[in-house]
Design an enzyme around this catalytic site. Structure first.
Site, short mmCIF file in Angstrom:
data_model
loop_
_atom_site.label_atom_id
_atom_site.label_comp_id
_atom_site.label_asym_id
_atom_site.label_seq_id
_atom_site.Cartn_x
_atom_site.Cartn_y
_atom_site.Cartn_z
N CYS A 109 -6.07 -103.90 -4.48
CA CYS A 109 -5.70 -102.61 -5.06
C CYS A 109 -4.67 -101.88 -4.18
CB CYS A 109 -6.93 -101.72 -5.18
SG CYS A 109 -8.24 -102.52 -6.08
N ARG A 142 1.93 -105.73 -6.06
CA ARG A 142 0.64 -106.30 -5.67
C ARG A 142 -0.15 -106.80 -6.88
NH1 ARG A 142 -1.01 -103.45 -0.51
NH2 ARG A 142 -3.17 -103.77 -1.04
N TRP A 199 -6.80 -103.67 -9.01
CA TRP A 199 -6.84 -105.11 -9.31
C TRP A 199 -8.32 -105.40 -9.39
CZ3 TRP A 199 -4.43 -109.78 -10.07
CH2 TRP A 199 -5.10 -110.94 -9.64
N ASN A 243 -10.20 -99.84 -1.99
CA ASN A 243 -9.71 -101.22 -2.01
C ASN A 243 -10.73 -102.03 -1.22
OD1 ASN A 243 -8.21 -103.56 -1.88
ND2 ASN A 243 -6.82 -102.82 -0.29
N GLY A 244 -11.12 -103.20 -1.73
CA GLY A 244 -12.06 -104.04 -0.99
C GLY A 244 -13.36 -104.21 -1.76
N GLU A 265 -2.16 -132.21 -2.72
CA GLU A 265 -1.78 -130.80 -2.69
C GLU A 265 -0.59 -130.57 -1.74
OE1 GLU A 265 -2.12 -128.32 -4.41
OE2 GLU A 265 -1.81 -126.56 -3.16
N LYS A 292 3.00 -129.07 -2.89
CA LYS A 292 3.61 -127.88 -2.29
C LYS A 292 5.05 -128.18 -1.89
CE LYS A 292 1.53 -125.24 -3.25
NZ LYS A 292 0.32 -125.29 -3.97
N GLU A 307 7.36 -128.62 -5.10
CA GLU A 307 7.64 -127.48 -5.96
C GLU A 307 8.50 -126.42 -5.29
OE1 GLU A 307 4.16 -125.39 -7.34
OE2 GLU A 307 3.15 -125.64 -5.43
N HIS A 314 -1.38 -151.31 -1.82
CA HIS A 314 -1.27 -151.86 -3.17
C HIS A 314 0.03 -151.48 -3.85
CE1 HIS A 314 -5.32 -153.39 -2.97
NE2 HIS A 314 -5.73 -152.20 -2.53
N LYS A 336 4.36 -118.60 -12.89
CA LYS A 336 3.07 -118.38 -12.22
C LYS A 336 1.90 -118.67 -13.15
CE LYS A 336 0.57 -117.25 -8.75
NZ LYS A 336 0.41 -118.34 -7.77
C1 F6R Z 1 1.04 -125.02 -7.82
C2 F6R Z 1 0.59 -124.14 -8.87
C3 F6R Z 1 0.27 -124.74 -10.20
C4 F6R Z 1 -1.03 -124.10 -10.74
C5 F6R Z 1 -1.30 -124.59 -12.17
C6 F6R Z 1 -2.62 -124.05 -12.68
O1 F6R Z 1 1.28 -124.33 -6.64
O2 F6R Z 1 0.47 -122.98 -8.67
O3 F6R Z 1 0.15 -126.12 -10.13
O4 F6R Z 1 -2.07 -124.45 -9.89
O5 F6R Z 1 -0.27 -124.19 -13.01
O6 F6R Z 1 -2.64 -122.68 -12.66
P1 F6R Z 1 -3.99 -121.86 -12.72
O7 F6R Z 1 -4.74 -122.12 -11.46
O8 F6R Z 1 -3.55 -120.44 -12.86
O9 F6R Z 1 -4.72 -122.35 -13.92
#
Ligand code: F6R
Length: 609
Positions: free
Chosen positions: A2, A27, A74, A98-99, A482, A486, A489, A505, A604
């Site tokens: 928040c 935020r 939030w 907040n918290g 993962e 990272k 992307e 393999h 996102k």
């Molecule tokens: C990678 C990333 C994406 C999300 C994916 C699922 O850094 O952010 O691979 O993990 O689009 O998103 P959520 O978790 O919001 O369902």
């Protein structure tokens, strides 16, 4: 989390507060509100939705005053709604917060027994009730706050005003940020200095366990016992864009550094390491039903799918229930067999991912009980699932998921322990050891993050490589996936994550001096075997970056670069191991000049198929 801003001084404050809230918009929030001391009373204007709705409300019902508080919420406890929006006024006081107040249920029950009624589902309202009780009994606000904080457990920063003391603003900090802005005869208190940087650059950061008492005549800082704390102001020369990111160059880096805090918040109120107990009030199944579960199906996409694979190791290893993991986009179309006694867990940061939602609906339609692990409160997946475990990571703004991932792993770890507890697979002594491991993680990550320059130096060495192979075994295999994701992307460099044992393999054919190999080789159950894979890659001329355990001299000797982590238990290890990979990807991207927070072609929240 928040956003908080407060003002006291000679100027009319509504515009100042609303402007401060706009500057905190980055935020993420779901509702906004202000409380203004006006004519011996406190006027509240608050609304679910964007700040524009709040300003419409203020235009329809104007309010004026020179001392007030403003908040963007939030949601963590209670869905986004007008009632749950802050400020929370009770009697003579209004509070923004907040918290998380961990013991809010206990305090609420006590207050209800005294005849008080609650209007919201938030944990914050207990602070307002506590303060009102003391202020109505005649205590000054400052004293009332001091008495209240003695009862509150958790992490919080809050601001309070009362109609009894015009011009007085009291702010508190415990594990959530709070900063004082020092103007000429006017003072600001905020969660984040962006909120007031256009008015003053002279600031004083509160430390944990401190309070600020502000009036137009000045600000006093004390500890929670009332003892005065003195220190000089600081002059801030950050640009507004830097201030938004807390001084970090990118949101992603800020979020990587927020992980210790985010993990603490996700653990808060859910475990007792001393007695080996885990609590989830939001699971739809009784202990008896949990003990009869036959199968767990984990459905997710992208980074959240990697968390699901780690979750499989955790749930099968600790609770001994068979787990299947599937991608939302696959599960929804493969006509899965859903037997009686299936629990489907959908994992999603945003709670809006179309494929994950469809996968969960498919399972539900076929009779599974559903639970979600989400970061965004009241998101579609959270609302449609029978139960929800929120990760308290706070808003994640960088497109590449970091703190949402580690908090998903923490939630899955707790869930696995909860299942193990219900099914009596682990003793409370064993659960206790796991909880101690979890509780130590924030400190270990915090310590590791101090070594960021080391990772940046490794990235400088490999910045021109165009292909990477990431290897890991067992529970570290999804971390290899993962780490590779990272890198891809945000730096647009090709990287493949592979189970270390599978290298021979096929992918081994790729290895030469132009393809660095990052190997997750911490001490643990599969150390020797992974070490052999590392030797195989080395003998093919591969340049090796190893992530291992402190004190492993052999690993240092055999690899070109080695990054060492503190020792920790088997299931906490992936949560620690991913941090260097996040930092490595981040620095590779910065060195390659890409748009770290908004990489090309990515969104996102993926709400389409
Ligand atoms: C990678 C990333 C994406 C999300 C994916 C699922 O850094 O952010 O691979 O993990 O689009 O998103 P959520 O978790 O919001 O369902």
């Amino acid at each position: 989390m928040c956003g908080i801003v407060g003002y006291t001084g000679p100027r009319s404050c509504v515009e100042i507060l609303v402007d401060g809230l706009r500057r905190l918009e980055y935020r993420g929030y779901d509702s906004a509100g202000v409380a203004i001391q006006a004519g011996g009373d406190i006027a509240i204007r608050k609304s679910q939705g964007k700040i524009a709705r709040l300003t419409d409300l203020i235009a329809r019902k104007p309010v004026a005053g020179t001392c007030g508080i403003g908040h963007t919420r939030w949601a963590t406890h209670g869905r986004p709604s007008d009632e749950n929006a802050h400020p929370h006024r009770v009697g003579r006081v209004a509070v923004i917060h907040n918290g998380i107040v961990e013991n809010h249920r206990t305090i609420k029950e006590r207050m209800i027994a005294k005849g008080r009624t609650f209007c919201s589902e938030t944990d914050t309202e207990v602070i307002s009730h506590l303060l009102d009780e003391y202020v109505s009994a005649g205590l000054p606000l400052e004293e009332a706050v001091r008495k209240a904080v003695a009862e509150l457990r958790g992490s919080y920063a809050f601001l309070a005003v009362t109609d009894r003391e015009p011009g007085t603003l009291v702010g508190v900090r415990l594990n959530c940020p709070m900063v004082v802005g020092m103007g000429e005869g006017e003072f600001f208190l905020a969660s984040d200095l962006t909120a007031f940087l256009s008015h003053t650059r002279d600031v004083l950061f509160l430390e944990d366990g401190e309070m600020a008492i502000a009036t137009p005549a000045g600000v006093r800082i004390t500890d929670f016992s009332g003892k005065r704390r003195e220190r000089p102001n600081q002059r801030i020369d950050w640009s507004p864009a830097m201030a938004e990111k807390g001084g970090y160059r990118h949101f992603m880096l800020k979020e990587i550094h927020e992980q210790p805090r985010a993990i603490l918040d996700t653990l808060a109120g859910r475990m007792l390491p001393e007695s080996g107990e885990v609590f989830f009030e939001t699971l739809p199944l009784t202990g008896e039903q949990l003990s009869r579960l036959k199968k767990v199906t984990l459905v997710a996409c992208g980074t959240s799918w990697h968390a699901a694979i780690v979750g499989k190791f955790m749930i099968e290893g600790m609770a001994r229930i068979p787990v299947e993991v599937d991608l939302g986009s696959e599960y929804r179309y493969r006509d899965p067999v859903v037997e009686e006694g299936t629990l489907c867990v959908a994992i999603s940061q945003s709670g809006e991912t179309a494929d994950t939602l469809a996968g969960m609906r498919e399972a539900k339609g076929k009779g599974a009980t559903t639970v979600s692990i989400c970061n965004v409160v009241a998101s579609t997946i959270a609302r449609e699932s029978d139960g929800v475990i929120y990760t308290h990571a706070g808003p994640e703004i960088g497109v590449a998921s970091t703190k949402a991932f580690t908090t998903q792993l923490v939630a899955l770890y707790l869930m696995a322990l909860h299942l193990a507890q219900a099914r009596k697979v682990l003793t409370s002594g064993e659960i206790s050891l796991h909880l101690i491991d979890l509780a130590e993680l924030p400190r270990k990550i915090e310590e590791f993050l101090k070594r960021e320059p080391e990772i940046a130096a490794v990235a400088r060495k490999y910045k021109d490589a165009r292909d990477f192979l990431y290897l890991g075994r067992g529970i570290s295999y999804p971390i290899a996936l993962e780490g590779a994701l990272k890198l891809k992307e945000i730096s647009y460099i090709h990287a493949e994550g592979y189970p270390a044992g599978e290298m021979k393999h096929g992918p081994i054919a790729l290895i030469d001096e132009r393809m660095p190999v990052l190997v997750l080789c911490a001490k643990g159950e599969s150390y020797e075997k992974t070490f052999s894979n590392l030797e195989e890659a080395r003998s093919r001329g591969g340049r090796l970056i190893a992530v291992g355990t402190e004190g492993d001299d052999l690993l240092r000797e055999k690899s070109e670069d080695a990054i060492f982590l503190p020792p920790c238990g088997r299931y906490a290890r992936p949560i620690l191991e991913v941090v260097p990979l996040q930092l490595f990807a981040y620095h590779m991207a910065v060195l390659n000049g890409t748009d770290v927070d908004q990489p090309r072609n990515l969104a996102k929240s993926v709400t389409v198929e």
